[in-house]
Design a protein around this motif. Sequence first.
Motif, PDB file in Angstrom:
ATOM      1  N   UNK A 115      -6.289   4.451  -3.605  1.00 41.82           N
ATOM      2  CA  UNK A 115      -6.863   3.319  -4.319  1.00 41.82           C
ATOM      3  C   UNK A 115      -8.348   3.495  -4.615  1.00 41.82           C
ATOM      4  N   UNK A 116      -9.034   4.357  -3.856  1.00 46.64           N
ATOM      5  CA  UNK A 116     -10.456   4.620  -4.083  1.00 46.64           C
ATOM      6  C   UNK A 116     -10.665   5.875  -4.940  1.00 46.64           C
ATOM      7  N   UNK A 117      -9.581   6.379  -5.528  1.00 46.27           N
ATOM      8  CA  UNK A 117      -9.582   7.551  -6.410  1.00 46.27           C
ATOM      9  C   UNK A 117      -9.972   8.843  -5.706  1.00 46.27           C
ATOM     10  N   UNK A 118      -9.698   8.928  -4.413  1.00 48.45           N
ATOM     11  CA  UNK A 118      -9.871  10.185  -3.686  1.00 48.45           C
ATOM     12  C   UNK A 118      -8.559  10.943  -3.755  1.00 48.45           C
ATOM     13  N   UNK A 119      -8.646  12.237  -4.020  1.00 52.08           N
ATOM     14  CA  UNK A 119      -7.444  13.047  -4.180  1.00 52.08           C
ATOM     15  C   UNK A 119      -6.707  13.194  -2.851  1.00 52.08           C
ATOM     16  N   UNK A 135       0.846  -1.190   0.000  1.00 52.44           N
ATOM     17  CA  UNK A 135       0.000   0.000   0.000  1.00 52.44           C
ATOM     18  C   UNK A 135       0.879   1.235   0.000  1.00 52.44           C
ATOM     19  N   UNK A 136       0.428   2.246  -0.687  1.00 57.18           N
ATOM     20  CA  UNK A 136       1.154   3.515  -0.687  1.00 57.18           C
ATOM     21  C   UNK A 136       0.944   4.201   0.659  1.00 57.18           C
ATOM     22  N   UNK A 137       1.763   5.183   0.939  1.00 59.07           N
ATOM     23  CA  UNK A 137       1.585   5.963   2.161  1.00 59.07           C
ATOM     24  C   UNK A 137       0.226   6.643   2.191  1.00 59.07           C
TER      25      UNK A 137
END
Length: 71
Positions: free
Chosen positions: A37-41, A4-6
């Motif tokens: 991952x949920x496309x939230x900025x 997972x990214x930070x």
Amino acid sequence: MTVRTGLDRIAAADPDAVKLVRGARIGLVAHPASVDARLRHAIDVLGDRGARIEVLFGLSLIHISEPTRPY
């Protein structure tokens, strides 16, 4: 093993990641693809976890054409 990214760790409320941003004054370098991952900025994810976005730097596209040369 999941990687997972930070930003995804912060979005998932991982305590070790969130403690780094909660209450912090942040300067963010981002562009439209800076999403979890949920496309939230990133701006929204960090703000939801208590970060204070003080300065936002974005992508600036500058096109400089060469002057026309007479031949």
